[in-house]
Design an enzyme around this catalytic site. Structure first.
Site, mmCIF file in Angstrom:
data_model
loop_
_atom_site.group_PDB
_atom_site.id
_atom_site.type_symbol
_atom_site.label_atom_id
_atom_site.label_comp_id
_atom_site.label_asym_id
_atom_site.label_seq_id
_atom_site.Cartn_x
_atom_site.Cartn_y
_atom_site.Cartn_z
ATOM 1 N NE ARG A 27 117.657 -18.034 43.891
ATOM 2 C CZ ARG A 27 117.509 -18.580 42.681
ATOM 3 N NH1 ARG A 27 117.298 -17.815 41.624
ATOM 4 N NH2 ARG A 27 117.577 -19.886 42.514
ATOM 5 C CG ASP A 28 112.863 -19.433 51.116
ATOM 6 O OD1 ASP A 28 111.934 -18.594 51.104
ATOM 7 O OD2 ASP A 28 112.711 -20.609 51.467
ATOM 8 C CG LEU A 29 117.430 -14.206 53.476
ATOM 9 C CD1 LEU A 29 118.134 -12.881 53.302
ATOM 10 C CD2 LEU A 29 118.086 -15.025 54.595
ATOM 11 C CG ASN B 84 114.208 -20.448 55.795
ATOM 12 O OD1 ASN B 84 113.899 -21.507 56.320
ATOM 13 N ND2 ASN B 84 113.910 -20.158 54.544
ATOM 14 C CB THR C 282 108.312 -17.219 51.581
ATOM 15 O OG1 THR C 282 109.006 -18.473 51.734
ATOM 16 C CG2 THR C 282 106.913 -17.350 52.144
#
Length: 289
Positions: free
Chosen positions: A59-61, A65, A98
């Site tokens: 949930r934040d690739l 990251n 993001t």
């Protein structure tokens, strides 16, 4: 690798990785070959397949990251927004990922979702690797939807059944679909096929990480570059933290870095993977996956 407390702080000791995919993408002195992009994508999908197989959504690739080790290995990092999804009927927040890498169902307020949200993010990263610039850079949530629809066309009920019933759905405008080939002129047919499978509007029709690893893109020439031969910035770490007689030496020098307690600067650690399964399967870059 270790956890220790100091006064009111809880400190996590992690592997030191001083580069990430965003740094590499932005470094204009580096030249990417199709095989290089294929290698980064293969490692990303392998890491994500492990997460999804164990019922974890990242949930934040995004490129910064995806960290790069001294030997070229890519590693998924920053699991601050990750959560399990074992129960498909469990309500989750849509305020994750993001914005530039957030799928349209979350922008429309979807609270029930699965692995497709991570796959959309990987598709955006794939496009960014080929373009060397973010693919869908929206300035607000509404502008993000317009940016997506300008690039991929406004979805219809046939493309994405039920999307008009999502909680935050609003008409954004009608935009024609532009063939991916018009923008990604140098990409192979297999690369465009995988990209389109990642950036499919209907989440259930998106390719899974496991399916992606068996996509013809990874079995066609050129084969993925070996991680050790991938482009890396000149400032990248050339070797790992020194290990002497099984000890890991932690450096606390440098501007803005607080020194750890003296008895923590050098301590004997058991292997961080003792009793644990390897976190990712090794890739054979010399032959088809």
């Amino acid at each position: 690798m270790d956890v220790f407390s100091s006064k009111t702080n809880l400190n996590l000791v992690l592997e030191f990785l001083d580069s990430d995919l965003e740094i590499i993408i932005k470094d204009r002195t580096l030249v990417f070959l199709p095989a290089d992009i294929k290698s980064w994508m293969a490692m990303t999908f392998h890491g994500l397949e492990f997460c999804h197989r164990n019922f974890i959504l990242h949930r934040d690739l995004k490129p910064n990251n995806l960290l790069i080790a001294f030997n070229g290995q890519l590693k998924l990092a920053d699991f601050g927004l990750a959560r399990d999804f074992a129960d498909p009927g469990y309500k989750m927040t849509c305020q994750v990922i993001t914005r530039w890498y957030r799928p349209p169902e979350l922008l429309f307020g979807c609270r029930y979702y699965g692995t497709g949200v991570d796959i959309w993010s990987v598709g955006c990263i794939f496009a960014e690797l080929m373009l060397r610039t973010p693919y869908l850079p929206g300035e607000s949530d509404m502008d993000q939807l317009k940016t997506v629809f300008r690039a991929l066309g406004t979805p219809t009920e046939e493309d994405w059944p039920g999307h008009m019933k999502l909680p935050d759905y609003v008409p954004v405008g009608q935009f024609p679909r532009t063939p991916l080939r018009d923008l990604f002129t140098a990409a192979s047919g297999d690369a465009l096929s995988l990209l389109s499978r990642c950036l499919t509007y209907e989440p259930r029709r998106r390719v899974s990480a496991r399916e992606a690893l068996h996509h013809p893109y990874f079995t066609s020439l050129p084969y993925p570059t070996h991680p050790s031969k991938l482009p890396k910035p000149a400032s990248a770490q050339s070797r790992p933290l020194e290990e002497v007689d099984g000890n890991v030496q932690l450096s606390a020098s440098g501007p803005g870095v607080k020194a750890a307690p003296p008895n923590r600067l050098k301590r004997k650690l058991s292997s961080p993977i003792d009793g644990l399964r390897p976190l990712a399967r090794k890739l054979d870059f010399g032959q088809a996956l």
